[in-house]
Motif scaffolding. Structure first.
Motif, mmCIF file in Angstrom:
data_model
loop_
_atom_site.group_PDB
_atom_site.id
_atom_site.type_symbol
_atom_site.label_atom_id
_atom_site.label_comp_id
_atom_site.label_asym_id
_atom_site.label_seq_id
_atom_site.Cartn_x
_atom_site.Cartn_y
_atom_site.Cartn_z
ATOM 1 N N ARG A 195 0.978 4.171 -2.812
ATOM 2 C CA ARG A 195 0.655 5.536 -2.558
ATOM 3 C C ARG A 195 1.957 6.514 -3.096
ATOM 4 O O ARG A 195 1.724 7.619 -3.572
ATOM 5 C CB ARG A 195 0.582 5.795 -1.051
ATOM 6 C CG ARG A 195 -0.746 5.106 -0.661
ATOM 7 C CD ARG A 195 -1.276 5.505 0.714
ATOM 8 N NE ARG A 195 -2.398 4.987 1.303
ATOM 9 C CZ ARG A 195 -2.893 5.194 2.325
ATOM 10 N NH1 ARG A 195 -1.930 5.347 3.508
ATOM 11 N NH2 ARG A 195 -4.334 4.795 2.792
ATOM 12 N N ARG A 246 0.914 -1.211 -0.022
ATOM 13 C CA ARG A 246 -0.133 -0.034 0.139
ATOM 14 C C ARG A 246 0.745 1.393 -0.181
ATOM 15 O O ARG A 246 0.723 2.260 -0.837
ATOM 16 C CB ARG A 246 -0.949 0.128 1.270
ATOM 17 C CG ARG A 246 -1.754 1.179 1.178
ATOM 18 C CD ARG A 246 -2.005 1.433 2.919
ATOM 19 N NE ARG A 246 -1.140 1.861 3.835
ATOM 20 C CZ ARG A 246 -1.321 1.998 4.896
ATOM 21 N NH1 ARG A 246 -2.327 1.785 5.550
ATOM 22 N NH2 ARG A 246 -0.165 2.194 5.576
ATOM 23 N N ASP A 268 -3.601 4.977 -6.602
ATOM 24 C CA ASP A 268 -4.365 5.353 -5.529
ATOM 25 C C ASP A 268 -5.752 4.253 -5.190
ATOM 26 O O ASP A 268 -5.817 3.689 -3.834
ATOM 27 C CB ASP A 268 -4.832 6.734 -5.171
ATOM 28 C CG ASP A 268 -3.746 7.722 -5.112
ATOM 29 O OD1 ASP A 268 -2.650 7.186 -4.536
ATOM 30 O OD2 ASP A 268 -3.686 9.053 -5.182
ATOM 31 N N GLN A 301 3.761 5.822 -5.327
ATOM 32 C CA GLN A 301 3.975 5.581 -6.863
ATOM 33 C C GLN A 301 5.564 4.911 -7.088
ATOM 34 O O GLN A 301 5.811 5.107 -8.095
ATOM 35 C CB GLN A 301 3.538 6.737 -7.462
ATOM 36 C CG GLN A 301 2.215 7.306 -7.208
ATOM 37 C CD GLN A 301 1.990 8.614 -8.182
ATOM 38 O OE1 GLN A 301 2.402 8.832 -9.245
ATOM 39 N NE2 GLN A 301 1.106 9.383 -7.488
#
Length: 391
Positions: A317, A313, A359, A319
């Motif tokens: 976020r 995750r 996202d 990237q």
């Protein structure tokens, strides 16, 4: 999660062992026939080197559900006077793509022209080996050899070859009679590979880009599967005997596949591409080397799986998820890496995706983890678990 792994994801070692052995025998016959047909290819043609390399989850002990799909690299041999010169395809294709120039030991002469016309494309004023032309030659060459293999294997199995444009050919194996006790039909993706030495290979990338652009025909991907297998072997030696790191990878792949059933296009396709098996494996490698391997004992399965989900995750976020082998200086010295990999520029595996997509994938990933028991119950019926037929 343990029940989900045991009932739906875990592959029987007995069945997997039989399947791998049968695939090995059939592919060996085909490669032998293809090499024999090209024993005298001449100085201006490609040929098969005569061996093959087993890669992918089936050979790395994290295959899920059914041992019916396999990946095999088939190394090719360039003419004796030509050597590959790979370099990053900056600005010509996706991040991490390569182009392959050719160097003639005695300089480019008139005798090199037929090979260049058959297997090369012009790019920035130079001849580059074309992944598309090599792939089409490889498909045709195997198809011509299939007759001899069919005849030799007719009592054991039926074999056929299929291909989609821009994709490696797939060998379909259907066992006959009781030759294979498990009676599983198998699909084997045969991937032509240009050897670079040190167990590194170039393999074709799927064609992309604007129509008419020569760049897609020239693009290659770098395959470091042998280095991945070495790292997994080293981790097995260093981690506890009952380590759960591969089980974590299997469960995360299983949850990803179940969650796909509740998503709509076009996001469903993006979900699978962002969370590809290679991305999940890269995240696992990175997390494993951040902390003590003793923490990956079987008793900590849920904690480590949650760590992996949260790590992914955070990468989504930000990237950023860097390729584990290209330009990575933190790999243990015990896992010897070729100089080419050490000196390569780092590659961000998420660079091809836009921020809103990443996202949304991050949000769905956390949602999937929180709702994992519900998702497992909802999508574990035979209707959802029915395998998708191979193309």
């Amino acid at each position: 999660l343990e029940r989900f792994h045991a009932r739906q994801l875990r592959v029987s070692p007995h069945v997997l062992g039989h399947s791998k052995a049968h695939v090995g025998r059939v592919v060996a016959e085909l490669v032998r026939a293809a090499k024999a047909q090209g024993l005298q290819p001449g100085p201006l043609a490609l040929s098969l080197r005569g061996d093959f390399v087993r890669i992918g989850s089936a050979y790395e002990q994290h295959k899920v559900r059914s041992p019916d799909c396999f990946d095999i690299l088939v190394p090719l041999r360039l003419p004796p006077h030509l050597e590959p010169e790979p370099r990053r395809a900056d600005g010509l294709g996706p991040c991490g793509a390569f182009v392959c120039g050719l160097r003639a030991r005695d300089g480019w002469t008139r005798r090199c022209r037929p090979f260049a016309e058959g297997f090369c494309v012009e790019l920035q004023g130079r001849s580059h080996l074309s992944s598309g032309l090599v792939l089409r030659w490889f498909q045709g060459h195997l198809q011509r050899c299939l007759g001899a293999v069919r005849y030799r294997l007719q009592e054991r199995c039926r074999v056929s070859l299929s291909a989609c444009p821009g994709q490696p050919p797939t060998l379909h194996i259907v066992p006959c009679s009781d030759y294979v006790c498990c009676h599983i039909s198998m699909a084997v993706r045969l991937i032509p590979a240009i050897p670079l030495g040190d167990a590194l290979y170039l393999t074709a990338l799927p064609p992309e880009g604007p129509l008419g652009s020569p760049a897609p025909e020239a693009l290659w991907g770098l395959n470091a599967s042998r280095q991945e297998q070495r790292l997994l072997g080293w981790l097995k030696e260093q981690a506890p005997a009952a380590s759960c790191h591969l089980k974590c990878l299997q469960i995360l792949k299983g949850l990803r596949d179940l969650r796909r059933h509740g998503l709509e296009e076009p996001f469903c396709s993006q979900w699978g591409r962002v969370l590809s098996s290679y991305v999940l494996k890269t995240a696992l490698f990175s997390l494993l080397l951040q902390g003590p391997l003793e923490a990956w004992d079987e008793q900590f399965l849920v904690e480590r799986l949650e760590d992996l989900v949260l790590y992914l995750r955070d990468c989504l976020r930000k990237q950023v998820l860097m390729d584990f082998f290209l330009g990575n200086s933190s790999i243990p010295e015990a896992v010897a890496l070729p100089r080419f990999l050490k000196e390569a520029a780092p590659v961000n595996l998420l660079a091809a995706f836009d921020g809103p997509t990443l996202d949304l994938v991050a949000f769905q990933l956390i949602s999937t983890w929180i709702q994992a028991p519900h998702i497992i119950r909802m999508y574990s019926s035979p209707r959802y678990l029915r395998p998708v037929p191979a193309p």
